[in-house]
Design a protein around this motif. Structure first.
Motif, PDB file in Angstrom:
ATOM      1  N   ASP A 242      44.889  63.825  -3.409  1.00  0.00           N
ATOM      2  CA  ASP A 242      45.313  62.480  -3.020  1.00  0.00           C
ATOM      3  C   ASP A 242      46.823  62.312  -3.139  1.00  0.00           C
ATOM      4  O   ASP A 242      47.323  61.431  -3.847  1.00  0.00           O
ATOM      5  CB  ASP A 242      44.589  61.430  -3.875  1.00  0.00           C
ATOM      6  N   PRO A 243      47.607  63.132  -2.412  1.00  0.00           N
ATOM      7  CA  PRO A 243      49.066  63.026  -2.517  1.00  0.00           C
ATOM      8  C   PRO A 243      49.589  61.794  -1.794  1.00  0.00           C
ATOM      9  O   PRO A 243      48.982  61.287  -0.845  1.00  0.00           O
ATOM     10  CB  PRO A 243      49.550  64.303  -1.824  1.00  0.00           C
ATOM     11  N   VAL A 244      50.743  61.317  -2.237  1.00  0.00           N
ATOM     12  CA  VAL A 244      51.479  60.281  -1.523  1.00  0.00           C
ATOM     13  C   VAL A 244      52.246  60.959  -0.387  1.00  0.00           C
ATOM     14  O   VAL A 244      52.807  62.045  -0.560  1.00  0.00           O
ATOM     15  CB  VAL A 244      52.449  59.554  -2.474  1.00  0.00           C
ATOM     16  N   ASP A 245      52.288  60.337   0.785  1.00  0.00           N
ATOM     17  CA  ASP A 245      53.000  60.914   1.922  1.00  0.00           C
ATOM     18  C   ASP A 245      54.490  61.049   1.626  1.00  0.00           C
ATOM     19  O   ASP A 245      55.129  60.121   1.100  1.00  0.00           O
ATOM     20  CB  ASP A 245      52.816  60.047   3.169  1.00  0.00           C
ATOM     21  N   THR A 246      55.036  62.176   1.977  1.00  0.00           N
ATOM     22  CA  THR A 246      56.468  62.425   1.839  1.00  0.00           C
ATOM     23  C   THR A 246      56.880  63.409   2.921  1.00  0.00           C
ATOM     24  O   THR A 246      56.078  64.233   3.362  1.00  0.00           O
ATOM     25  CB  THR A 246      56.804  62.941   0.420  1.00  0.00           C
ATOM     26  N   LEU A 247      58.112  63.302   3.382  1.00  0.00           N
ATOM     27  CA  LEU A 247      58.564  64.002   4.586  1.00  0.00           C
ATOM     28  C   LEU A 247      59.640  65.037   4.264  1.00  0.00           C
ATOM     29  O   LEU A 247      60.541  64.787   3.462  1.00  0.00           O
ATOM     30  CB  LEU A 247      59.131  62.974   5.579  1.00  0.00           C
ATOM     31  N   GLY A 248      59.535  66.204   4.901  1.00  0.00           N
ATOM     32  CA  GLY A 248      60.586  67.219   4.844  1.00  0.00           C
ATOM     33  C   GLY A 248      61.063  67.534   6.247  1.00  0.00           C
ATOM     34  O   GLY A 248      60.245  67.659   7.169  1.00  0.00           O
ATOM     35  N   ILE A 249      62.380  67.663   6.423  1.00  0.00           N
ATOM     36  CA  ILE A 249      62.944  67.988   7.749  1.00  0.00           C
ATOM     37  C   ILE A 249      63.843  69.215   7.592  1.00  0.00           C
ATOM     38  O   ILE A 249      65.072  69.110   7.502  1.00  0.00           O
ATOM     39  CB  ILE A 249      63.719  66.797   8.341  1.00  0.00           C
ATOM     40  N   PRO A 250      63.239  70.400   7.513  1.00  0.00           N
ATOM     41  CA  PRO A 250      64.021  71.640   7.354  1.00  0.00           C
ATOM     42  C   PRO A 250      64.394  72.246   8.712  1.00  0.00           C
ATOM     43  O   PRO A 250      64.146  71.653   9.773  1.00  0.00           O
ATOM     44  CB  PRO A 250      63.053  72.542   6.594  1.00  0.00           C
ATOM     45  N   ALA A 265      54.281  66.176   5.257  1.00  0.00           N
ATOM     46  CA  ALA A 265      54.558  66.337   6.688  1.00  0.00           C
ATOM     47  C   ALA A 265      55.901  67.039   6.816  1.00  0.00           C
ATOM     48  O   ALA A 265      56.869  66.680   6.128  1.00  0.00           O
ATOM     49  CB  ALA A 265      54.584  64.986   7.398  1.00  0.00           C
ATOM     50  N   ILE A 266      55.964  68.042   7.678  1.00  0.00           N
ATOM     51  CA  ILE A 266      57.165  68.866   7.811  1.00  0.00           C
ATOM     52  C   ILE A 266      57.600  68.885   9.274  1.00  0.00           C
ATOM     53  O   ILE A 266      56.862  69.365  10.149  1.00  0.00           O
ATOM     54  CB  ILE A 266      56.911  70.301   7.311  1.00  0.00           C
ATOM     55  N   ALA A 267      58.781  68.355   9.529  1.00  0.00           N
ATOM     56  CA  ALA A 267      59.357  68.368  10.875  1.00  0.00           C
ATOM     57  C   ALA A 267      60.413  69.470  10.906  1.00  0.00           C
ATOM     58  O   ALA A 267      61.570  69.232  10.569  1.00  0.00           O
ATOM     59  CB  ALA A 267      59.974  67.014  11.204  1.00  0.00           C
ATOM     60  N   LYS A 268      59.998  70.666  11.289  1.00  0.00           N
ATOM     61  CA  LYS A 268      60.924  71.799  11.230  1.00  0.00           C
ATOM     62  C   LYS A 268      61.505  72.072  12.611  1.00  0.00           C
ATOM     63  O   LYS A 268      60.785  72.195  13.599  1.00  0.00           O
ATOM     64  CB  LYS A 268      60.231  73.055  10.684  1.00  0.00           C
ATOM     65  N   TYR A 269      62.828  72.181  12.661  1.00  0.00           N
ATOM     66  CA  TYR A 269      63.568  72.350  13.905  1.00  0.00           C
ATOM     67  C   TYR A 269      64.226  73.724  13.976  1.00  0.00           C
ATOM     68  O   TYR A 269      64.596  74.309  12.957  1.00  0.00           O
ATOM     69  CB  TYR A 269      64.678  71.295  14.005  1.00  0.00           C
ATOM     70  N   PHE A 270      64.430  74.190  15.190  1.00  0.00           N
ATOM     71  CA  PHE A 270      65.251  75.374  15.389  1.00  0.00           C
ATOM     72  C   PHE A 270      66.737  75.008  15.359  1.00  0.00           C
ATOM     73  O   PHE A 270      67.546  75.735  14.811  1.00  0.00           O
ATOM     74  CB  PHE A 270      64.920  76.052  16.723  1.00  0.00           C
ATOM     75  N   HIS A 271      67.097  73.872  15.926  1.00  0.00           N
ATOM     76  CA  HIS A 271      68.502  73.507  16.070  1.00  0.00           C
ATOM     77  C   HIS A 271      68.927  72.608  14.910  1.00  0.00           C
ATOM     78  O   HIS A 271      68.458  71.475  14.772  1.00  0.00           O
ATOM     79  CB  HIS A 271      68.735  72.806  17.412  1.00  0.00           C
ATOM     80  N   ASN A 272      69.842  73.104  14.098  1.00  0.00           N
ATOM     81  CA  ASN A 272      70.221  72.394  12.882  1.00  0.00           C
ATOM     82  C   ASN A 272      70.985  71.113  13.170  1.00  0.00           C
ATOM     83  O   ASN A 272      70.844  70.121  12.442  1.00  0.00           O
ATOM     84  CB  ASN A 272      71.059  73.292  11.973  1.00  0.00           C
ATOM     85  N   ALA A 273      71.809  71.096  14.229  1.00  0.00           N
ATOM     86  CA  ALA A 273      72.562  69.881  14.536  1.00  0.00           C
ATOM     87  C   ALA A 273      71.606  68.733  14.850  1.00  0.00           C
ATOM     88  O   ALA A 273      71.816  67.597  14.410  1.00  0.00           O
ATOM     89  CB  ALA A 273      73.504  70.129  15.714  1.00  0.00           C
ATOM     90  N   THR A 274      70.540  69.034  15.580  1.00  0.00           N
ATOM     91  CA  THR A 274      69.524  68.021  15.869  1.00  0.00           C
ATOM     92  C   THR A 274      68.869  67.567  14.580  1.00  0.00           C
ATOM     93  O   THR A 274      68.700  66.371  14.330  1.00  0.00           O
ATOM     94  CB  THR A 274      68.457  68.594  16.818  1.00  0.00           C
ATOM     95  N   ARG A 275      68.504  68.509  13.746  1.00  0.00           N
ATOM     96  CA  ARG A 275      67.822  68.208  12.483  1.00  0.00           C
ATOM     97  C   ARG A 275      68.684  67.334  11.582  1.00  0.00           C
ATOM     98  O   ARG A 275      68.205  66.360  10.993  1.00  0.00           O
ATOM     99  CB  ARG A 275      67.457  69.522  11.813  1.00  0.00           C
TER     100      ARG A 275
END
Length: 369
Positions: A242-250, A265-275
């Motif tokens: 039962d985790p609390v939602d938390t976001l990572g954007i690596p 939730a993990i929003a992982k990008y190839f382009h670092n400038a966008t991230r």
């Protein structure tokens, strides 16, 4: 152009490798050695510090791959073809990125190796489509949430006082003390991992968080083994349902920095400038900046630039945690104050000394006070 100045050094030929070694290189941290035949360079590799280096699709003498991995390097075989869905509908999970196999065989590792293959129009298009799909999934995920960012150094080790403080901050911000915000980070190790951990366990007691920190301290760093580092964290996740939602954007841009598993939730990008731009954009409840080095300072002033030119209704709060650090060690605060003077952002920059003060500032802003 392939840049070779700064934190990342691209090495794509044996001649370039030999030239750099002959010039006196003894640490390969930040090197990305790609598709080079190093079978006759065992002695040179053994004489260098290799923690933080990446060997992608290279040929190595027997035993060298195992030794490099043990010393903290990343060794990945070539990965022909996109190893992931470039039109995905949802954000990633840690289980999806890591799987059950060795890290070298994971989706995360294979995606990074693929991103380091020689660029073609097809791979460039695939990566752009992937990042666009992640953008769309992230936009849906953040809708209706109040996100507060936590930014700080990636080198902070488990078991340190700073790591424990970052975890306590994440727990406070995601709980009633911080206005029950959703905590977002850059999704990597160090302070980012700690803040995601604390937020994930926001429903748990301080004692349970301390126990989790003690367990994690057994594997203080992702070097030399990303796999062991991730498995210890996944075990903590499994022990706390039962985790609390938390976001990572690596990002895969820094392939030597694996994503932490505590973000739900993990929003992982190839382009670092966008991230980088997206991370600042989604933090509508402001950002707390923990002590960090050049990357964190860059993020402070990226955020300050957005706030400097923003209208009054669009300014996002900025909270610097660590009075002595931000005024003496790295004197960011005086310059930030000077920028904020007579601007709409003037009342929205804060310097505090404790986790409790930071959480209180965020909570007060959440209440509109």
């Amino acid at each position: 152009m392939r840049h070779t100045h700064g934190r990342v050094v691209q090495v794509e030929s044996l001649a370039d490798f030999d030239r750099r070694i002959a010039a006196g290189a003894t640490s390969l941290s930040g090197w990305r050695v790609r598709a080079v035949d190093l079978t006759d360079r065992s002695a040179q590799l053994a004489a260098c510090r290799v923690a933080g280096a990446a060997f992608l699709g290279c040929r190595l003498a027997p035993g060298d791959a195992e030794r490099l991995l043990a010393e903290g390097a990343l060794v990945l075989p070539a990965a022909p073809g996109a190893p992931l869905d470039t039109a995905r509908a949802d954000l990633y999970t840690a289980d999806e990125l890591y799987g059950d196999a060795a890290y070298e065989d994971s989706v995360d590792a294979r995606a990074y190796a693929w991103s380091q293959e020689p660029a073609t129009p097809e791979t460039a298009l695939a990566q752009a489509l992937h990042d666009h799909a992640v953008d769309q999934a992230l936009a849906r995920w953040v809708t209706g949430r109040r996100l507060v960012g936590v930014m700080g150094g990636h080198a902070l080790q488990r078991g340190s006082e700073g790591y424990a403080a970052a975890a306590a901050l994440g727990q406070a911000l995601a709980g009633p003390r911080g206005g029950t915000c959703t905590v977002a980070t850059g999704g990597g190790p160090g302070a980012m991992e700690a803040a995601n951990l604390g937020a994930r366990l926001a429903r748990r007691s301080a004692g349970e968080l301390e126990a989790a920190l003690a367990e994690l301290a057994r594997v203080p760093s992702y070097r030399p083994s990303i796999g062991a580092w991730a498995r210890s964290a996944l075990a903590v996740c499994a022990a706390h349902a039962d985790p609390v939602d938390t976001l990572g954007i690596p990002t895969w841009h820094y392939g030597h920095e694996p994503p932490n598993v505590f973000a739900t939730a993990i929003a992982k990008y190839f382009h670092n400038a966008t991230r980088e731009a997206i991370l600042l954009e989604v933090c509508n409840a402001g950002i707390v900046f923990l002590p960090g080095a050049a990357g964190t300072v860059q993020e402070v002033f990226q955020d300050a630039c957005e706030n400097y030119y923003a209208d009054e209704s669009s300014v996002a709060p900025m909270v610097l945690l660590g009075r002595s650090y931000w005024t003496d060690t790295l004197p960011v605060w005086p310059l930030l104050q000077a920028l904020a003077r007579d601007r709409h952002m003037g009342d929205h920059v804060h310097l505090v000394d404790t986790v409790e003060e930071a959480a209180e500032v965020v909570a007060d802003l959440a209440d509109g006070s």
